[in-house]
Design an enzyme around this catalytic site. Structure first.
Site, PDB file in Angstrom:
ATOM      1  N   GLY A  27     -73.524   8.678  32.512  1.00 56.06           N
ATOM      2  CA  GLY A  27     -74.901   8.616  32.038  1.00 56.06           C
ATOM      3  C   GLY A  27     -75.144   9.588  30.905  1.00 56.06           C
ATOM      4  O   GLY A  27     -74.252   9.884  30.108  1.00 56.06           O
ATOM      5  N   SER A  28     -76.360  10.142  30.852  1.00 56.63           N
ATOM      6  CA  SER A  28     -76.776  10.999  29.742  1.00 56.63           C
ATOM      7  C   SER A  28     -75.808  12.149  29.499  1.00 56.63           C
ATOM      8  O   SER A  28     -75.263  12.302  28.409  1.00 56.63           O
ATOM      9  CB  SER A  28     -78.180  11.554  30.012  1.00 56.63           C
ATOM     10  OG  SER A  28     -78.528  12.531  29.044  1.00 56.63           O
ATOM     11  N   GLN A  29     -75.578  12.978  30.525  1.00 48.70           N
ATOM     12  CA  GLN A  29     -74.658  14.094  30.357  1.00 48.70           C
ATOM     13  C   GLN A  29     -73.202  13.639  30.368  1.00 48.70           C
ATOM     14  O   GLN A  29     -72.371  14.171  29.631  1.00 48.70           O
ATOM     15  CB  GLN A  29     -74.893  15.139  31.452  1.00 48.70           C
ATOM     16  CG  GLN A  29     -76.142  15.973  31.260  1.00 48.70           C
ATOM     17  CD  GLN A  29     -76.096  16.856  30.027  1.00 48.70           C
ATOM     18  OE1 GLN A  29     -75.032  17.259  29.576  1.00 48.70           O
ATOM     19  NE2 GLN A  29     -77.262  17.157  29.492  1.00 48.70           N
ATOM     20  N   HIS A 109     -75.958  20.646  37.294  1.00 48.19           N
ATOM     21  CA  HIS A 109     -77.214  21.034  37.951  1.00 48.19           C
ATOM     22  C   HIS A 109     -76.859  21.366  39.385  1.00 48.19           C
ATOM     23  O   HIS A 109     -76.209  20.571  40.067  1.00 48.19           O
ATOM     24  CB  HIS A 109     -78.246  19.910  37.878  1.00 48.19           C
ATOM     25  CG  HIS A 109     -79.544  20.224  38.575  1.00 48.19           C
ATOM     26  ND1 HIS A 109     -80.140  21.469  38.509  1.00 48.19           N
ATOM     27  CD2 HIS A 109     -80.347  19.467  39.349  1.00 48.19           C
ATOM     28  CE1 HIS A 109     -81.263  21.453  39.209  1.00 48.19           C
ATOM     29  NE2 HIS A 109     -81.410  20.249  39.734  1.00 48.19           N
ATOM     30  N   ASP A 192     -84.904  25.539  37.207  1.00 53.47           N
ATOM     31  CA  ASP A 192     -84.932  24.192  36.652  1.00 53.47           C
ATOM     32  C   ASP A 192     -85.978  23.335  37.359  1.00 53.47           C
ATOM     33  O   ASP A 192     -86.799  22.668  36.718  1.00 53.47           O
ATOM     34  CB  ASP A 192     -83.549  23.550  36.782  1.00 53.47           C
ATOM     35  CG  ASP A 192     -83.455  22.221  36.062  1.00 53.47           C
ATOM     36  OD1 ASP A 192     -83.299  22.220  34.828  1.00 53.47           O
ATOM     37  OD2 ASP A 192     -83.532  21.165  36.733  1.00 53.47           O
TER      38      ASP A 192
END
Length: 334
Positions: A27-29, A109, A192
């Site tokens: 995905g994004s990362q 994360h 976060d």
């Protein structure tokens, strides 16, 4: 306390030589980190289930995605970049049984490791390398020769060797070009979540919706309310981004600056600050994590209902119409 910050000269990519890095989730990362690492000379494999857009994206980027199980079996460094809500089950079913005894288990994360959904077996060190920006920026800045600042954290008992692997990984994705700040799993995870809930997502969304509703209920045109409470927010955030609060105040009118000083504290009151502290406690104590985990185990009914409800709000309807008139905006619709 001054943060410890690492740069290019503090990291050595040779610590990843002869190691296979598995990126789980494209995905994004995942797509950004995988490509950056490959461009840095690292050996990268992708764990991504077939049948979805991310699988096809990985193929288009000249990777050969495989099952999570197969990727983990081959890897010396395993980075879990799957959505938070699915990591626990996938870890227990597909990752942990296939981990090499000396593997390093990574994330960007710390939610699942910090809150006990991912528990590494004895002998497996945990490591966090977290770019402080979305994946597309991690990739584009790397390609331009720059890098997004990142965080690094070691799990309890992790070795100095794992730290060096982490710094090498950060260098491989471009993080040491921008600076890599040392933190802990707890600090990264809790700050976060707090930032997302109190400011970046929850706080800003509710502030915008409440201000828009206040103007519309007072008889002002929804289009005017949208421009003032939603559209122009980007102008202010860009000023924050460039030079902080002082630069924003320098850039706006004296009237706006006076209103900032005198009316802002009436919006963010002592009661608001007390609620922020309560939300922080809910994060620190694990209450929010338990709520989110249980919500997903039940099929996420409340989450999905909230998503449907907010997609139909008047501010969203007005925004969709107005953005079509602004050809300079790369308008996105969900």
């Amino acid at each position: 306390m001054t943060a410890k910050i690492y740069y290019d000269n503090d990291a050595d990519l040779s610590h990843l030589k002869d190691k296979t890095i598995a990126i789980l989730g494209y995905g994004s990362q995942g797509h950004a980190q995988a490509q950056n690492l490959r461009d840095s000379g690292c050996t990268v494999i992708i764990g991504q289930r077939p049948g979805g857009a991310n699988y096809d994206l990985a193929k288009s980027h000249k990777f050969e995605p495989m099952s999570v199980e197969d990727a983990v079996k081959k890897a010396d460094v395993v980075n879990i970049l799957l959505p938070d809500e699915v990591q626990g089950d996938i870890y227990r079913n597909s990752i942990r049984p296939n981990l090499k005894p000396s593997a390093v288990l990574m994330c960007s994360h710390g939610f699942n490791i910090h809150f006990g959904q991912v528990e590494p077996p004895k002998g497996v060190d945990t490591l966090l390398v977290a770019p402080k920006g979305p994946g597309h920026l991690v990739r584009s800045e790397f390609v331009k020769g720059g890098g997004v600042p990142s965080l690094i954290a070691l799990g309890e008992g992790a070795s100095e060797k794992t730290r060096q692997i982490g710094l090498a990984y950060a260098k491989g994705i471009g993080g040491t070009r921008g600076g890599v700040i040392e933190t802990t799993f707890a600090e990264e995870t809790e700050t976060d979540l707090f930032g997302e809930q109190v400011v970046l997502c929850g706080g800003v969304s509710e502030l915008v919706k409440a201000a828009f509703d206040t103007l519309v209920e007072a008889g002002y045109q929804p289009e005017m309310a949208y421009f003032e409470c939603m559209h122009e927010l980007k102008l202010i955030v860009d000023l924050f981004y460039q030079g902080g609060l002082n630069y924003m105040r320098y850039s706006v009118s004296n009237t706006a600056e006076f209103g900032d000083y005198t009316r802002g504290p009436r919006i963010i009151t002592q009661e608001t600050r007390a609620t922020m502290k309560k939300i922080l406690y809910e994060i620190q104590s694990g209450q929010f994590a338990r709520e989110w985990i249980l919500e997903n185990r039940a099929g996420a009914p409340a989450f999905k209902a909230s998503r449907r409800r907010d997609r139909g709000l008047l501010i969203e309807q007005v925004g969709r119409r107005l953005r079509k008139l602004m050809t300079w905006i790369d308008s996105k619709e969900v």
